[in-house]
Design an enzyme around this catalytic site. Sequence first.
Site, PDB file in Angstrom:
ATOM      1  N   LYS A  34     117.829  68.929  20.998  1.00  0.00           N
ATOM      2  CA  LYS A  34     118.838  68.453  21.860  1.00  0.00           C
ATOM      3  C   LYS A  34     118.781  66.907  21.873  1.00  0.00           C
ATOM      4  CE  LYS A  34     119.402  66.482  25.358  1.00  0.00           C
ATOM      5  NZ  LYS A  34     120.325  65.169  25.329  1.00  0.00           N
ATOM      6  N   GLU A  94     106.343  61.276  21.879  1.00  0.00           N
ATOM      7  CA  GLU A  94     106.391  59.849  21.452  1.00  0.00           C
ATOM      8  C   GLU A  94     107.053  59.255  22.308  1.00  0.00           C
ATOM      9  OE1 GLU A  94     105.167  59.135  18.606  1.00  0.00           O
ATOM     10  OE2 GLU A  94     104.504  61.009  17.617  1.00  0.00           O
ATOM     11  N   CYS A 132     111.134  51.364  19.427  1.00  0.00           N
ATOM     12  CA  CYS A 132     109.912  51.704  20.078  1.00  0.00           C
ATOM     13  C   CYS A 132     108.557  50.855  19.737  1.00  0.00           C
ATOM     14  CB  CYS A 132     109.550  52.983  20.167  1.00  0.00           C
ATOM     15  SG  CYS A 132     109.340  53.757  18.384  1.00  0.00           S
ATOM     16  N   GLU A 184     108.494  47.972  29.218  1.00  0.00           N
ATOM     17  CA  GLU A 184     109.503  47.974  27.993  1.00  0.00           C
ATOM     18  C   GLU A 184     110.923  47.455  28.278  1.00  0.00           C
ATOM     19  OE1 GLU A 184     110.607  51.867  26.456  1.00  0.00           O
ATOM     20  OE2 GLU A 184     109.931  51.198  24.411  1.00  0.00           O
TER      21      GLU A 184
HETATM   22  P1  NAD Z   1     115.250  58.829  27.354  1.00  0.00           P
HETATM   23  O1  NAD Z   1     113.844  59.237  27.758  1.00  0.00           O
HETATM   24  O2  NAD Z   1     116.258  58.379  28.321  1.00  0.00           O
HETATM   25  O3  NAD Z   1     116.103  59.992  26.657  1.00  0.00           O
HETATM   26  C1  NAD Z   1     115.354  60.608  25.549  1.00  0.00           C
HETATM   27  C2  NAD Z   1     115.988  62.437  25.475  1.00  0.00           C
HETATM   28  O4  NAD Z   1     115.586  62.904  26.596  1.00  0.00           O
HETATM   29  C3  NAD Z   1     117.614  62.357  25.382  1.00  0.00           C
HETATM   30  O5  NAD Z   1     118.073  63.229  24.557  1.00  0.00           O
HETATM   31  C4  NAD Z   1     117.760  62.550  26.881  1.00  0.00           C
HETATM   32  O6  NAD Z   1     119.202  63.454  26.918  1.00  0.00           O
HETATM   33  C5  NAD Z   1     116.546  63.545  27.239  1.00  0.00           C
HETATM   34  N1  NAD Z   1     116.457  63.767  28.531  1.00  0.00           N
HETATM   35  C6  NAD Z   1     116.676  62.988  29.681  1.00  0.00           C
HETATM   36  N2  NAD Z   1     116.259  63.334  30.802  1.00  0.00           N
HETATM   37  C7  NAD Z   1     115.752  64.786  30.550  1.00  0.00           C
HETATM   38  C8  NAD Z   1     115.046  65.811  31.064  1.00  0.00           C
HETATM   39  N3  NAD Z   1     114.847  65.680  32.562  1.00  0.00           N
HETATM   40  N4  NAD Z   1     114.368  66.626  30.396  1.00  0.00           N
HETATM   41  C9  NAD Z   1     114.741  66.820  29.220  1.00  0.00           C
HETATM   42  N5  NAD Z   1     115.104  65.828  28.339  1.00  0.00           N
HETATM   43  C10 NAD Z   1     115.992  64.714  29.127  1.00  0.00           C
HETATM   44  O7  NAD Z   1     115.124  57.870  26.359  1.00  0.00           O
HETATM   45  P2  NAD Z   1     116.099  56.967  25.469  1.00  0.00           P
HETATM   46  O8  NAD Z   1     116.647  55.792  26.478  1.00  0.00           O
HETATM   47  O9  NAD Z   1     117.130  57.867  25.019  1.00  0.00           O
HETATM   48  O10 NAD Z   1     115.209  56.214  24.333  1.00  0.00           O
HETATM   49  C11 NAD Z   1     114.547  55.199  24.502  1.00  0.00           C
HETATM   50  C12 NAD Z   1     112.945  55.256  24.838  1.00  0.00           C
HETATM   51  O11 NAD Z   1     112.596  56.219  23.583  1.00  0.00           O
HETATM   52  C13 NAD Z   1     112.131  54.204  24.762  1.00  0.00           C
HETATM   53  O12 NAD Z   1     111.209  54.366  25.702  1.00  0.00           O
HETATM   54  C14 NAD Z   1     111.708  54.162  23.513  1.00  0.00           C
HETATM   55  O13 NAD Z   1     110.436  53.447  23.445  1.00  0.00           O
HETATM   56  C15 NAD Z   1     111.435  55.566  23.346  1.00  0.00           C
HETATM   57  N6  NAD Z   1     111.226  55.666  21.737  1.00  0.00           N
HETATM   58  C16 NAD Z   1     109.890  56.218  21.209  1.00  0.00           C
HETATM   59  C17 NAD Z   1     109.730  56.285  19.946  1.00  0.00           C
HETATM   60  C18 NAD Z   1     108.331  56.780  19.421  1.00  0.00           C
HETATM   61  O14 NAD Z   1     108.351  57.247  18.254  1.00  0.00           O
HETATM   62  N7  NAD Z   1     107.314  56.676  20.191  1.00  0.00           N
HETATM   63  C19 NAD Z   1     110.716  56.235  19.184  1.00  0.00           C
HETATM   64  C20 NAD Z   1     112.075  55.833  19.403  1.00  0.00           C
HETATM   65  C21 NAD Z   1     112.202  55.508  20.802  1.00  0.00           C
END
Ligand code: NAD
Length: 474
Positions: free
Chosen positions: A169, A244, A277, A375
């Site tokens: 997804k 992650e 991240c 963040e």
């Molecule tokens: P997000 O949590 O908003 O979304 C991530 C994914 O989750 C998307 O595909 C989104 O559609 C999905 N999602 C949203 N709500 C959901 C739900 N209720 N159930 C299941 N899936 C759902 O994050 P973002 O804004 O896309 O990304 C930024 C975040 O990701 C930051 O916090 C960043 O630090 C983190 N990040 C972490 C790493 C790592 O390796 N630790 C790497 C990259 C990004």
Amino acid sequence: MNVEHWIGGERVPSAGRFEDRSPIDGSVLAHVARGGPEEAALAVRAATGAFPAWARTSREERARLLHAVADAIERRAGELAMLETTDNGALLRSHLRSVMPRVAHNFRFFADWLLELDHAAFDTRGHANHVSWDPAGVAVLITPWNAPLMLATWKIAPALAAGNTVVLKPAEWSPLTASLLGDITAEAGLPDGVFNVVQGHGTEVGPPLSGHPGVRRISFTGSVATARAIAAAAAPNLTPLSLELGGKSPLLVFADADLDLAADLAAEQYDNAGQVCLAAVRLLVEESVSAAFLERFLARAATLRQGDPRDAETDIGPQIHPRQFGKIDGFVRRAVAAGATPVLGGGPNPDLGGLYYQPTLLTGVKPGSEILTEEVFGPVLTLQTFAHEEEAVTMANSTDYGLAATVVTGSPSRARRVSGRLVAGTVWVNCFFVRDLRAPFGGARRSGVGREGGNWSFDFYCDVKNTVSAPWEK
Ligand code: NAD
């Protein structure tokens, strides 16, 4: 362009669609199928149907097919790079030079690792123990927009190598390369249903995927808030999770450091417009060298060019989405209202407009304030000073996160001492972002649960089994 789901080796539309816009100029790139419970169930069914045959496929054949996927990615790297840049605004230069080669490498690495995975064997009072890695079943992979294909393939490659089938997804702000990956896997000869993509809003298609009782693993990269929602949805089935999550990583500069190197490493934190991240966004500098460091940092930052990410001269592109842009600006405005000084940037780029936010450095930030603990996920750094090593470590460990940390020092013994005390999944000493797939990757505290990379990935995607045999009669 219409983008559909990729389920069971076919393009599957949905009744509803959502618009995917480019962060470069706001133009509409695609009308994307908007999945919900029905599409989630369909994809899990397709993956469940494909699982027994894929799990039984020999390791050699699975590895061959994963190398074929890597070949196809390399053939289409230019197309993938441009698609990703248009979709998420990250630099085309980086996509061409480093990201797409690494995306292909993700498949090659886990294909080769699979062939070397040992089946441990040992003897207990004449009984033979045989430890094996059995594929777990259907793995749901939920990924963010900041490095879409890179982060997705870190998960897809080990999940498939281990013999699982996958439902991906991707984030709704960057759905395009995942869609092309469907074609690529078919072109490479992956059987139908082994790799599936469900598009849609996280809040609509995420819960039916995370809460599906037929799903055996969920691997998620994204925010802490979403991780909580996924964990709650997965709890009734006790589906194992790999998480992650976000970070608020520090970069510690000691008085004995090479200050030019420190300034370069600090300026590197603006890469991908700060949407990383791991980014070391809290610059912690020993008092006695803070003025000299700041001078070098500002000189280095002045060389960074902001602009169209397709232009080879550009160093910093746009933020992904108006919502993210507004969030970043809100953080900066509140910090400034609370007394912080923007010594660099501090707002939208007035020359470029759109989603271009200036690389920003704030000094005079209030201890404990949100700009130091939450963040931002944008090109916003803070600078604080410390008097001695003990204070540096305390400040570095003062958030709920623990993803990464960078230490800049000329002293090997200090490097060992300090890195040993930092709460972080990865510590870099006099470097940043050196990543080897053999190494564990993940976060401490709220930055995550579990580790990805090498055997850590296989442990997660497999049901590790010990078979103990009594001696056979002669
Ligand atoms: P997000 O949590 O908003 O979304 C991530 C994914 O989750 C998307 O595909 C989104 O559609 C999905 N999602 C949203 N709500 C959901 C739900 N209720 N159930 C299941 N899936 C759902 O994050 P973002 O804004 O896309 O990304 C930024 C975040 O990701 C930051 O916090 C960043 O630090 C983190 N990040 C972490 C790493 C790592 O390796 N630790 C790497 C990259 C990004």
